[in-house]
Enzyme design. Structure first.
Site, PDB file in Angstrom:
ATOM      1  N   GLY A 192     -14.677  91.196  41.729  1.00  0.00           N
ATOM      2  CA  GLY A 192     -14.043  89.912  42.030  1.00  0.00           C
ATOM      3  C   GLY A 192     -12.744  89.748  41.270  1.00  0.00           C
ATOM      4  N   ASP A 193     -12.046  88.658  41.566  1.00  0.00           N
ATOM      5  CA  ASP A 193     -10.776  88.326  40.906  1.00  0.00           C
ATOM      6  C   ASP A 193      -9.709  89.395  41.110  1.00  0.00           C
ATOM      7  OD1 ASP A 193     -12.124  86.091  39.821  1.00  0.00           O
ATOM      8  OD2 ASP A 193     -12.893  87.338  38.205  1.00  0.00           O
ATOM      9  N   GLY A 209     -12.763  81.394  43.050  1.00  0.00           N
ATOM     10  CA  GLY A 209     -11.587  80.598  42.702  1.00  0.00           C
ATOM     11  C   GLY A 209     -10.353  81.376  43.085  1.00  0.00           C
ATOM     12  N   HIS A 210      -9.530  80.805  43.928  1.00  0.00           N
ATOM     13  CA  HIS A 210      -8.288  81.473  44.322  1.00  0.00           C
ATOM     14  C   HIS A 210      -7.125  80.701  43.745  1.00  0.00           C
ATOM     15  CE1 HIS A 210     -10.601  83.803  46.949  1.00  0.00           C
ATOM     16  NE2 HIS A 210     -10.634  83.007  47.985  1.00  0.00           N
ATOM     17  N   SER A 243       1.286  94.405  44.783  1.00  0.00           N
ATOM     18  CA  SER A 243       1.735  93.094  44.327  1.00  0.00           C
ATOM     19  C   SER A 243       2.070  93.146  42.840  1.00  0.00           C
ATOM     20  CB  SER A 243       0.648  92.083  44.694  1.00  0.00           C
ATOM     21  OG  SER A 243       0.498  91.155  43.694  1.00  0.00           O
ATOM     22  N   GLY A 258     -13.057  79.469  33.384  1.00  0.00           N
ATOM     23  CA  GLY A 258     -12.166  79.585  32.227  1.00  0.00           C
ATOM     24  C   GLY A 258     -12.604  80.665  31.239  1.00  0.00           C
ATOM     25  N   GLY A 264      -7.381  89.315  43.269  1.00  0.00           N
ATOM     26  CA  GLY A 264      -6.149  88.757  43.851  1.00  0.00           C
ATOM     27  C   GLY A 264      -6.268  88.601  45.365  1.00  0.00           C
ATOM     28  N   LYS A 265      -7.515  88.419  45.825  1.00  0.00           N
ATOM     29  CA  LYS A 265      -7.734  88.278  47.275  1.00  0.00           C
ATOM     30  C   LYS A 265      -7.025  87.053  47.834  1.00  0.00           C
ATOM     31  CE  LYS A 265     -12.104  88.211  46.785  1.00  0.00           C
ATOM     32  NZ  LYS A 265     -12.164  88.557  45.360  1.00  0.00           N
ATOM     33  N   THR A 320     -21.819  81.450  37.513  1.00  0.00           N
ATOM     34  CA  THR A 320     -20.786  80.412  37.364  1.00  0.00           C
ATOM     35  C   THR A 320     -21.415  79.021  37.250  1.00  0.00           C
ATOM     36  OG1 THR A 320     -20.633  80.238  39.750  1.00  0.00           O
ATOM     37  CG2 THR A 320     -19.096  81.757  38.672  1.00  0.00           C
ATOM     38  N   GLN A 341     -15.563  86.958  45.858  1.00  0.00           N
ATOM     39  CA  GLN A 341     -16.136  87.927  44.902  1.00  0.00           C
ATOM     40  C   GLN A 341     -15.712  89.365  45.279  1.00  0.00           C
ATOM     41  OE1 GLN A 341     -18.677  85.501  46.200  1.00  0.00           O
ATOM     42  NE2 GLN A 341     -17.818  84.179  44.656  1.00  0.00           N
TER      43      GLN A 341
END
Ligand code: IMP
Length: 426
Positions: A11-12, A39-40, A411, A300, A14-15, A127, A222
């Site tokens: 996950g995370d 979270g995006h 990116s 966070g 940068g989708k 989460t 995810q």
């Protein structure tokens, strides 16, 4: 045509950013699984947008954004997202929500907290958004769907049934107070009125869109390594982020997804517990965390940092039938003298190139690395990929060679113009 965007790691990756980028060429963007655990973050000009449920494509006017059947929807959070976007002047005219999506109830969130606490020294690191308990009720065939929420009698009946069991659990097993039927009925009655105009039959809606020649972008949350079936069980989420989940969670038959794009960070991160072979302890990891601002959008929490792992990427290539990779956050690696890429694992005296199912076996995997020189130039300011330093281009080529997949996008920053197109996807 339908294109799916999936995470290849934990996950995370940068989708959100890649989906936002590809959304320009799509007509309809569909989120197919997960819930508010995702979270995006998308940066447009000076504005920073953070989404948990609404598909990233909502920032483009004229697009349809569907919250698909495989998603678990927390109406309270969704209402806040709708409100925030409305205040920023973003039109929500194109927002739709599947009548088959399941609803996260307040008792799911509470159960998530209590179950994590019960795991004591071996938590999953969820989460705490109620994802697992909501999917548990879905699988146990006692979940509440959006369609039920809209039907006052059905909702009351299903909720009364659910609360009987849940309140016994809260009182009897966990020794805490339960939930009141009337309070939930009142709160959710209001959500039902707000959501009613957005509700569609997702599969039917997408079928019609395809028949009209519309381009559909499926957005997974995810990543592959958090997939319930193909990830590092039990340290996974409770849904299927892999491309197959895109078919199930949208109601588009499998053959209709013609292209699957795997999103990979130029390094690896993981939040939550569980094995992570290429994890870096100490200096370069700490630097990557700070430069890449690697702290969870939803919780966070500081993310754990590791080198790029092509055993993981090859696992993702296979289970998702990837056609392309999109490599994100390459700029974060700037300034590191030497970069490591994991090519295989040493596991109990054997060299392996796959992810073992056994958790303890995976925990025993030691990465074997290929080292390549780093670069010093700030990539985020370079317009054309061809002008990137040779070491950065070599890094990208190495990823292609080690995975057998073409890198279509690179990116190097959060802004839209910082995504370099090497191959057209749509
Ligand atoms: P859950 O999805 O909240 O049940 O959490 C299960 C595992 O998935 C935990 O390790 C979480 O940290 C991880 N997880 C869930 N959603 C995300 C996400 O969007 N990004 C990264 N990790 C996630």
């Amino acid at each position: 045509m339908a294109v799916a965007v999936v995470g290849t790691q934990w996950g995370d990756e940068g989708k959100g950013k890649v989906t936002d980028f590809l959304s320009r060429q799509a007509d309809c963007i569909v989120r197919y699984q997960g819930g508010t655990n995702a979270g995006h973050t998308i940066v447009v000009g000076r504005e920073v947008y953070k989404f948990h449920t609404i598909p990233s494509g909502i920032l483009y006017p004229g697009k349809t954004c569907v919250i698909g059947s495989g998603v678990v929807v927390d109406p309270k959070t969704l209402m806040v997202e709708i409100e925030t976007l409305t205040q920023k002047g973003i039109s929500l005219e194109g927002l739709k929500i599947s009548d088959r999506a399941h609803v996260i109830m307040p008792y799911h969130r509470r159960l998530d907290e209590l179950e994590e606490a019960r795991r004591g020294q071996s938590p999953i690191g969820t989460t705490l958004k109620g994802i697992g308990p909501a999917y548990m009720d879905k699988v146990a065939r006692q979940g509440i769907r959006v369609a039920d929420l809209l039907d006052e009698d059905a909702f009351r009946e299903k909720l009364s049934f659910a609360l009987k069991e849940k309140n016994q659990l809260f009182g009897g097993v966990f020794g805490v107070e339960g939930f009141s039927l009337d309070e939930i009925l009142a709160e959710f009655g209001e959500y039902a009125s707000s959501l009613r105009p957005l509700v569609v039959d997702c599969s039917l809606y997408l079928d019609r869109a395809l028949a009209q020649g519309k381009k559909i972008l499926l957005e997974g949350a995810q990543g592959t390594m958090l997939d319930l079936d193909h990830g590092t069980y039990p340290y996974v989420t409770s849904s299927n982020p892999v491309a197959g989940g895109g078919s199930v969670g949208s109601g588009l038959g499998p053959g209709l997804i013609t292209t699957v794009v795997g999103i990979a960070k130029a390094y690896t991160t993981r939040v939550g517990d569980g094995p992570f072979p290429t994890e870096i302890q100490g200096a370069p990891g700490d630097r990557i965390r700070e430069v890449g601002r690697e702290y969870g959008t939803t919780t966070g929490r500081p993310r754990r940092i590791g080198w790029l792992d092509t055993v993981v990427l090859n696992h993702a290539r296979r289970v998702n039938n990837l056609k392309y990779l999109a490599l994100t956050l390459l700029d974060v690696l700037t300034g590191l003298e030497s970069l490591k890429i994991c090519t295989s694992y040493e596991c109990r005296g054997e060299e392996i190139r796959h992810i073992p199912a056994g958790l303890s076996q995976f925990q025993d995997c030691r990465p074997r690395y290929f080292e390549t020189p780093g670069w010093r130039e700030d990539l985020s300011r370079i317009e054309d990929f061809r002008d990137f330093p040779g070491e950065a281009r070599r890094y990208v080529r190495l990823v292609e060679e080690l995975t057998g997949l073409p890198v279509a996008l690179v990116s190097v920053g959060p802004k839209r113009h910082q995504t370099k197109v090497l191959k057209q996807i749509f």
